[in-house]
Design a protein around this motif. Structure first.
Motif, PDB file in Angstrom:
ATOM      1  N   THR A 102       0.832  -1.209   0.000  1.00  0.00           N
ATOM      2  CA  THR A 102       0.000   0.000   0.000  1.00  0.00           C
ATOM      3  C   THR A 102       0.865   1.256   0.000  1.00  0.00           C
ATOM      4  O   THR A 102       0.666   2.166  -0.810  1.00  0.00           O
ATOM      5  N   PHE A 103       1.834   1.280   0.896  1.00  0.00           N
ATOM      6  CA  PHE A 103       2.674   2.473   0.975  1.00  0.00           C
ATOM      7  C   PHE A 103       3.538   2.621  -0.270  1.00  0.00           C
ATOM      8  O   PHE A 103       3.869   3.727  -0.677  1.00  0.00           O
ATOM      9  N   ALA A 106       1.335   4.204  -2.716  1.00  0.00           N
ATOM     10  CA  ALA A 106       1.142   5.612  -2.357  1.00  0.00           C
ATOM     11  C   ALA A 106       2.384   6.417  -2.745  1.00  0.00           C
ATOM     12  O   ALA A 106       2.284   7.541  -3.239  1.00  0.00           O
TER      13      ALA A 106
ATOM     14  N   ALA B  96       5.699   8.366   1.899  1.00  0.00           N
ATOM     15  CA  ALA B  96       4.276   8.019   1.977  1.00  0.00           C
ATOM     16  C   ALA B  96       3.889   7.657   3.416  1.00  0.00           C
ATOM     17  O   ALA B  96       2.839   8.070   3.910  1.00  0.00           O
ATOM     18  N   TYR B 100       1.166   9.753   5.611  1.00  0.00           N
ATOM     19  CA  TYR B 100      -0.088   9.160   6.069  1.00  0.00           C
ATOM     20  C   TYR B 100      -0.089   8.798   7.549  1.00  0.00           C
ATOM     21  O   TYR B 100      -1.124   8.710   8.158  1.00  0.00           O
ATOM     22  N   ARG B 101       1.097   8.549   8.118  1.00  0.00           N
ATOM     23  CA  ARG B 101       1.135   8.081   9.497  1.00  0.00           C
ATOM     24  C   ARG B 101       1.753   9.095  10.451  1.00  0.00           C
ATOM     25  O   ARG B 101       1.821   8.851  11.647  1.00  0.00           O
ATOM     26  N   LEU B 160      -2.670  18.095   4.463  1.00  0.00           N
ATOM     27  CA  LEU B 160      -2.620  16.635   4.411  1.00  0.00           C
ATOM     28  C   LEU B 160      -3.999  16.043   4.171  1.00  0.00           C
ATOM     29  O   LEU B 160      -4.132  14.923   3.664  1.00  0.00           O
ATOM     30  N   LEU B 163      -4.781  14.651   0.746  1.00  0.00           N
ATOM     31  CA  LEU B 163      -4.201  13.408   0.225  1.00  0.00           C
ATOM     32  C   LEU B 163      -5.337  12.428  -0.070  1.00  0.00           C
ATOM     33  O   LEU B 163      -6.319  12.379   0.657  1.00  0.00           O
ATOM     34  N   PRO B 165      -7.392   9.027   0.048  1.00  0.00           N
ATOM     35  CA  PRO B 165      -7.424   8.039   1.132  1.00  0.00           C
ATOM     36  C   PRO B 165      -6.472   6.882   0.854  1.00  0.00           C
ATOM     37  O   PRO B 165      -6.345   6.448  -0.292  1.00  0.00           O
ATOM     38  N   LEU B 166      -5.848   6.426   1.902  1.00  0.00           N
ATOM     39  CA  LEU B 166      -4.837   5.375   1.759  1.00  0.00           C
ATOM     40  C   LEU B 166      -5.411   4.109   1.125  1.00  0.00           C
ATOM     41  O   LEU B 166      -4.720   3.381   0.424  1.00  0.00           O
TER      42      LEU B 166
END
Lengths: 263, 187, 187
Positions: A102-103, A106, B96, B100-101, B160, B163, B165-166
């Motif tokens: 997934t990352f 991304a 990434a 996201y985190r 952010l 962005l 969605p993951l």
């Protein structure tokens, strides 16, 4: 099935596993876990150089793969809870693979988006001279301490990253425990060979610990040891001269503990 | 009136060397942010329509003048040291994860990737794409990282929250199933 | 053709932070200086006619975009309010490096930080905090920078010798020790 190991420098075990698993886009029933495992090990062997930390990471994943593989090869051994444990391991590995994939995806998106943005160069000529004096004081909220801290941060020699062992929870079996265990077996139980004392399926660490325990007992005079020939059976017999508790009190503690605190 | 507002906005944008929030322009002009936003959008559209060498873009919470991407080839020699170096796959992956985190520590990044990523984090920090954002409460109080506003600007993202969605990047069910079956003892 | 030339000229002017000689633009466009001069004059006239917030003026042997003088009062307000008043993290770091390691060249600063820092140096120089202090002997004889006497004065320092010793601020030995002790067998 042919496979070649490309000399990619893999970014860690999950990266490598993801590569191997997603690369084999053939009939999934034809692909054996064994093949993946073999490729995996071959790829690890081909790694140009690895530090200890990543090497252990590779080993963990390789070990999991081998465990899955062996479970497949030995269906008879597959007891219910073994299966549960294995499924857990597999799910964990799978979750990590999905997360990584997934990352990665991304990141690819970010890359495209950033390339699109790279053509734009922002105006950065700054203030025209006659406005500079009007600009608020840049040093207003800056202290010497801030300057010095910033310099220290920037100029500090970058330490070679130390191996973080905090996750290694290898609280080994204790020699003292083993002394008591051996004493319990030998005291009044008649002579016993070292093999018997260890039993089957004992880990290497546990065997070493038992051996150290036996030596402690011998040193204290609690047991006699005989060995008829080199590499022959070591036979221990309780002398009855020294109580086991005394041996324990005097024994050196060899417990193998790699600083496993917390975890 | 509005013509003069437009003119002042153009002048402000010429002075600015980072994205200027519409609220700030509103303060200077003593006008509502909504009005300023409308003027900025009109201005951006006008520059586009006139096929100017500069464009007005909104990113990282503000508006800033940029050169038109089509002029890139001619501008090369004027842009000194602009790092055009492409980011490695590993760097993009870490970027990434941080996007996201974040805020996220080095150790947590390493956890996700299953490999030490300190060097990559350092590279990204050096490129100004990720930045330190305080310390975690906890043993050793490790540094936490987030993406920088420069990152947002380069991505053309307001924040952010913009962005995607993951889950849009998750491997599809089929791919996951394929992975699973390969890991299954009964494959 | 001329339209596209005009566009590139606009882009070049947006990027330039000092007057750009027409000859240089001519080289980029592979056009005669005369043609470029004509285009620049047309452009300057057009900006005036459109009552833009920026004007194109020829000065110091080149052409540069300036803010329109009529916008002055609003721009003063903008500059006073603007948040770029604060030193950015990067600016603070460069300032600190120049203070402790100066005289130092741009390349050496970039070496220490692991990232190109020319823009930051320029900002600091523009704000009078760092200043040129001669040239390094060596290939290219790059400019060396030190902090300005204004900086020393503002920080209440008689000379650079009065800066606090750096070792007091180095990452504490304790943290390093804690890590090492975790590695020793008898922790």
């Amino acid at each position: 099935m042919t496979y070649e190991v490309r000399l990619d420098v893999f970014e860690g075990p999950i990266d490598l596993l993801l590569h191997l698993i997603t690369r084999q886009r053939v009939d999934i029933y034809e692909v054996s876990l064994a093949t993946i495992t073999e490729e995996y090990l071959a790829a690890v062997a081909a790694l140009p150089q690895t530090d200890l930390e990543s090497a252990t990471g590779f080993l963990v994943v390789a070990a999991t793969l081998l465990e899955l593989k062996s479970a497949r090869l030995l269906p008879a051994r597959r007891a219910a809870d073994d299966d549960g444990h294995l499924m857990e391991e597999r799910d964990l590995l799978l979750a990590r693979l999905v997360e990584c994939a997934t990352f990665r995806e991304a990141g690819t998106w970010l890359s495209g988006r950033m390339a699109a943005g790279a053509g734009f160069h922002g105006r950065s000529a700054g203030l025209e001279p006659h406005f500079v004096d009007l600009a608020p004081d840049l040093l207003a909220r800056t202290s010497l301490v801030r300057i010095a801290s910033a310099a220290a941060r920037a100029l500090a020699p970058r330490p070679a990253s130390l191996l973080d062992m905090s996750y290694v929870a290898l609280a080994g079996p204790s020699v003292k425990d083993a002394i008591l265990e051996l004493a319990g077996r030998l005291d009044g139980g008649g002579p016993a060979s070292f093999d018997e004392l260890c039993g089957r399926g004992t880990s290497r660490v546990a065997i070493v610990v038992r051996f150290l325990a036996l030596l402690e007992l011998f040193k204290a005079g609690a047991v006699d040891i005989t060995q008829t020939h080199s590499f022959g059976d070591i036979v221990a017999v309780w002398t009855g001269e020294i109580p086991a508790g005394e041996v324990v009190a005097g024994a050196e503690e060899y417990t193998i503990d790699l600083g496993a605190t917390g975890t | 009136m509005s013509g003069s507002d437009r003119k002042v906005i153009e002048a402000i944008l010429l002075l600015a060397d980072e994205p200027v929030p519409a609220t700030l322009i509103g303060e200077v002009l003593e006008t509502s942010t909504v009005t300023v936003e409308t003027l900025l959008k009109e201005l951006a559209a006008a520059f586009r329509a006139e096929d100017r060498g500069f464009v007005l873009r909104s990113a990282a919470g503000g508006w800033r003048l940029y050169t038109a991407p089509e002029c890139g080839p001619w501008l090369e020699r004027f842009v000194r040291n602009h790092s055009h170096a492409r980011l490695s796959g590993a760097a993009l992956e870490v970027l990434a994860i941080v996007a996201y985190r974040g805020p996220i520590s080095r150790a947590q990044i390493a956890d996700v990737r299953g490999v030490d990523s300190d060097g990559v984090v350092k590279t990204l920090a050096g490129r100004g794409l990720v930045t330190e954002a305080g310390y975690e409460t906890g043993p050793g109080s490790p540094v936490l990282f987030t993406v920088s506003s420069e990152f947002l600007e380069r991505m053309g993202l307001g924040s952010l929250a913009d962005l995607p969605p993951l889950k849009d990047f998750m491997p599809d069910a089929e791919a996951v199933e394929a992975m699973e079956s390969r890991l299954s003892p009964n494959a």
